[in-house]
Design a protein around this motif. Sequence first.
Motif, PDB file in Angstrom:
ATOM      1  N   LYS A  39       0.864  -1.282   0.092  1.00  0.00           N
ATOM      2  CA  LYS A  39      -0.089  -0.312   0.168  1.00  0.00           C
ATOM      3  C   LYS A  39       0.863   1.211   0.102  1.00  0.00           C
ATOM      4  O   LYS A  39       1.979   1.282   0.597  1.00  0.00           O
ATOM      5  N   ALA A  40       0.582   2.284  -0.874  1.00  0.00           N
ATOM      6  CA  ALA A  40       1.211   3.432  -0.722  1.00  0.00           C
ATOM      7  C   ALA A  40       0.366   4.744  -1.179  1.00  0.00           C
ATOM      8  O   ALA A  40      -0.931   4.312  -1.629  1.00  0.00           O
ATOM      9  N   ALA A  41       0.804   5.837  -0.922  1.00  0.00           N
ATOM     10  CA  ALA A  41      -0.124   6.982  -1.391  1.00  0.00           C
ATOM     11  C   ALA A  41      -0.495   7.319  -2.792  1.00  0.00           C
ATOM     12  O   ALA A  41      -1.399   7.839  -3.080  1.00  0.00           O
ATOM     13  N   THR A  42       0.670   6.842  -3.741  1.00  0.00           N
ATOM     14  CA  THR A  42       0.189   6.810  -5.320  1.00  0.00           C
ATOM     15  C   THR A  42       0.759   5.527  -5.687  1.00  0.00           C
ATOM     16  O   THR A  42       1.350   4.726  -5.187  1.00  0.00           O
ATOM     17  N   THR A  76      -7.607   7.858   1.522  1.00  0.00           N
ATOM     18  CA  THR A  76      -7.496   6.754   0.581  1.00  0.00           C
ATOM     19  C   THR A  76      -5.966   6.363   0.226  1.00  0.00           C
ATOM     20  O   THR A  76      -5.036   7.614   0.230  1.00  0.00           O
ATOM     21  N   GLN A  77      -5.549   5.434  -0.177  1.00  0.00           N
ATOM     22  CA  GLN A  77      -4.439   4.902  -0.666  1.00  0.00           C
ATOM     23  C   GLN A  77      -4.591   3.892  -1.803  1.00  0.00           C
ATOM     24  O   GLN A  77      -5.669   3.236  -1.803  1.00  0.00           O
ATOM     25  N   HIS A 107      -8.031   1.196  -4.955  1.00  0.00           N
ATOM     26  CA  HIS A 107      -8.143   2.244  -4.011  1.00  0.00           C
ATOM     27  C   HIS A 107      -8.753   2.021  -2.767  1.00  0.00           C
ATOM     28  O   HIS A 107      -9.874   1.471  -2.518  1.00  0.00           O
ATOM     29  N   GLU A 157      -3.667   0.238  -3.331  1.00  0.00           N
ATOM     30  CA  GLU A 157      -3.027  -1.093  -2.663  1.00  0.00           C
ATOM     31  C   GLU A 157      -2.769  -1.920  -4.287  1.00  0.00           C
ATOM     32  O   GLU A 157      -3.935  -1.944  -5.023  1.00  0.00           O
ATOM     33  N   ARG A 204      -7.521   4.257   4.408  1.00  0.00           N
ATOM     34  CA  ARG A 204      -6.645   4.091   5.221  1.00  0.00           C
ATOM     35  C   ARG A 204      -7.504   3.643   6.775  1.00  0.00           C
ATOM     36  O   ARG A 204      -8.518   4.064   7.008  1.00  0.00           O
TER      37      ARG A 204
END
Length: 425
Positions: free
Chosen positions: A7-10, A46-47, A33, A49, A36
Amino acid sequence: MQVKTVKAATLQKALEMVRVEVGADAVVLQTRHVRREGLLGLLGGTQVEVTAADGRAVAKARAKKQRARGVAAKPKAASRPVSARPRRAHVDEGGWQDPGAAGALIRQTVAAVREELRPEPEVRVVPPAGDDGRLSAEMREVKALLAKLVHKQASGGGELPEPLAGRYLEMVEQEVAEELAQRLVKQAGEGDGADGEDQEQGLRKALAALLPVAPVAEAVRGASGPRVIALVGPTGVGKTTTLAKLAARYRLREGKRVALATIDTYRIAAVDQLRTYGEILGLDLDVIQRPDQVEGMLARRSEADVVLIDTAGRSPRDAERLAELGRFMALARPDETHLVLSATSSERSMRDANERFSALNPTHVIFTKVDEAICFGGLINVLAALGRPLSYLTTGQEVPHDIEPGSADRLASLVFDPSGGYSKC
């Protein structure tokens, strides 16, 4: 086959993580998406996945599956030729290269995974049409006869009224003590002219009347200072989470000035957990490491309406640690001391914990993890034997929602209708 989810921000950052953690041969299985996780819903957002697998492992797994099924390695004549080495989708600083190859590998991977996970055909025995009602009636009749037999043997004779026979057996199945179950059905069956429905209602009322419950009242500040409430109990019963739920209840629902304190400096991350709850709710937290710090804490929080004290979990058989906790409690002089017991514990364990913690003079009982319990008769037996009123039930991990005031009617309904979201005994 190793499947990795990151998982990451972008999306770009997530793909970079895939390249590092899975390798250049990574095959993306899914992107989406997600929200979190956050306490009280205040840390949301949101992040991205991304789920990926090692492309080489996927190819090996598929080849192994084909060999096991006797499928020829070479394609059919009419099929499109397949190169000896599958095309791969690589990740570099610019993102995915050759998206067509990535799409093909994704489809191949998903097909292979689905094939591996495909369940075996389920075999069901279907009763003859039209027999459901007859079978149900026969089962009810057998259950009633069995209940009468069990009751007659246990009580030394006497007939059990028909409507109460099934209820008696349900109580025994839920591990309500037989002597207690006999007393309740006898009380419910007394009186002439009572029909089945009245007897069942009488049984529920008799059970509810047997259980002491503390009326839920607003936390009122004392004349000389805040109301002090402490939670004690064995390890792992959920004291810290329960304390956070109570803090949220007093702070958000009743608008009280709440202060938090913890004596739990033994458990890893216990202080950080409670501090996080406090920060979200805007509450101060005092960490008490020695008994001589208790009075200073109470003096600093003299303007609060309620002070909630979390304590370290203690083994009921650790006499030395219990004595140490007793020194803290003697200086705190709590107005309420709630003994926290897990509904998943055995009746014997709960009784033992009550005996060991009785030196701390608990005034109330809280049952936690009701949603995880299988049988509820032990709660009835323990509460009836202890004589201490039930204050709260907790039914999950969510703060501040999964807590409700103690209710005898609620416990009675769990015994007679445990299917309401929970497992049967």
